[in-house]
Write an enzyme that holds these catalytic residues in place. Structure first.
Site: not given
Length: 253
Positions: A147, A151
């Site tokens: 994750y 990002k």
């Protein structure tokens, strides 16, 4: 032309943003893979335009953009790339296919949407792209490895396009909230130590307000919440080793 097209619109931050902009008189377009929740929100917003969409399907993305913008005079004032997925857990306990899914939706899906929207954005004075970034895109967060990687990619894409698309009159920026109380986070089966230490102090409506601020006072990166603003700006002037030390402390069991 005040219109906004939102991915991941059926719940959480996307839904809160749709409600806010609808209340402010904007024309709202809703995209999500959850057909039932999407239809319910569209009905709540007086029959708002909506389409079921997998953002990783480039052909379907192009068709959805064309359909929405056909009813908007070929223009798009604001694209909000809100769709995303999260999986918390130790890296080696998560199957590679799940890591790949996170990157496909959070990065490739965002690229598909932004690329397909370009012509409509270019045709619209004051057009903007707002990407759903994260505090996890500033320093890698243990137990959110893929994750965080997604990002970081969003952050890099945002910075590049903010410069590249300035010549077309298109603004590009991202939001960087820490943990937000949404179904994506609340449905996780594992809670990372950093989550316990920092807590969850934001709701979806808080981030929707940040989208509204970004639409009217754009920044390249918009940290969300006082807590993270202080950490973010401190991180801009402290050495990398100190940021690592802080993250290591926050991530202790």
């Amino acid at each position: 032309m005040k219109n906004i097209l939102i991915t991941g619109a059926a719940s959480g931050i996307g839904a809160a943003t749709a409600r806010l902009f609808h209340q402010q008189g904007w024309r709202v377009g809703l995209l999500d893979c959850n057909r039932q929740a999407l239809a319910q929100l569209a009905a709540e917003l007086g029959g708002a335009w909506n389409a079921e969409l997998d953002v990783t399907d480039a052909a379907a993305v192009k068709a959805a953009l064309a359909d929405f913008c056909a009813g908007q005079g070929g223009q798009l004032r604001l694209l909000f790339n809100s769709a995303g997925v999260l999986r918390i857990g130790q890296f080696e306990t998560i199957e590679p296919a799940e890591h790949a899914r996170i990157l496909q939706i959070n990065v490739l899906g965002l690229i598909n949407m932004t690329h397909a929207a370009f012509a409509y954005l270019k045709a619209t004075p004051g057009a903007q792209v707002i990407n759903m970034g994260s505090a996890s895109g500033v320093y890698g967060v243990p137990e959110l490895a893929s994750y965080s990687a997604s990002k970081f990619a969003v952050r890099g894409l945002t910075e590049a396009l903010e410069i590249e698309w300035a010549r077309h009159g298109i603004g590009v920026g991202d939001l960087m909230p820490p943990f937000v109380s949404t179904p994506m986070l609340n449905d996780q089966q594992v809670q990372a130590p950093v989550l316990r230490r920092l807590g969850v102090n934001l709701g979806a409506e808080d981030v929707a307000q940040a989208v509204w601020q970004q639409a009217h006072r754009p920044l390249v990166h918009r940290p969300v919440s006082l807590q993270f603003k202080l950490l973010y700006w401190a991180g801009q002037i402290t050495p990398a080793w100190l940021s690592r030390l802080m993250m290591a402390w926050l991530s202790r069991p």
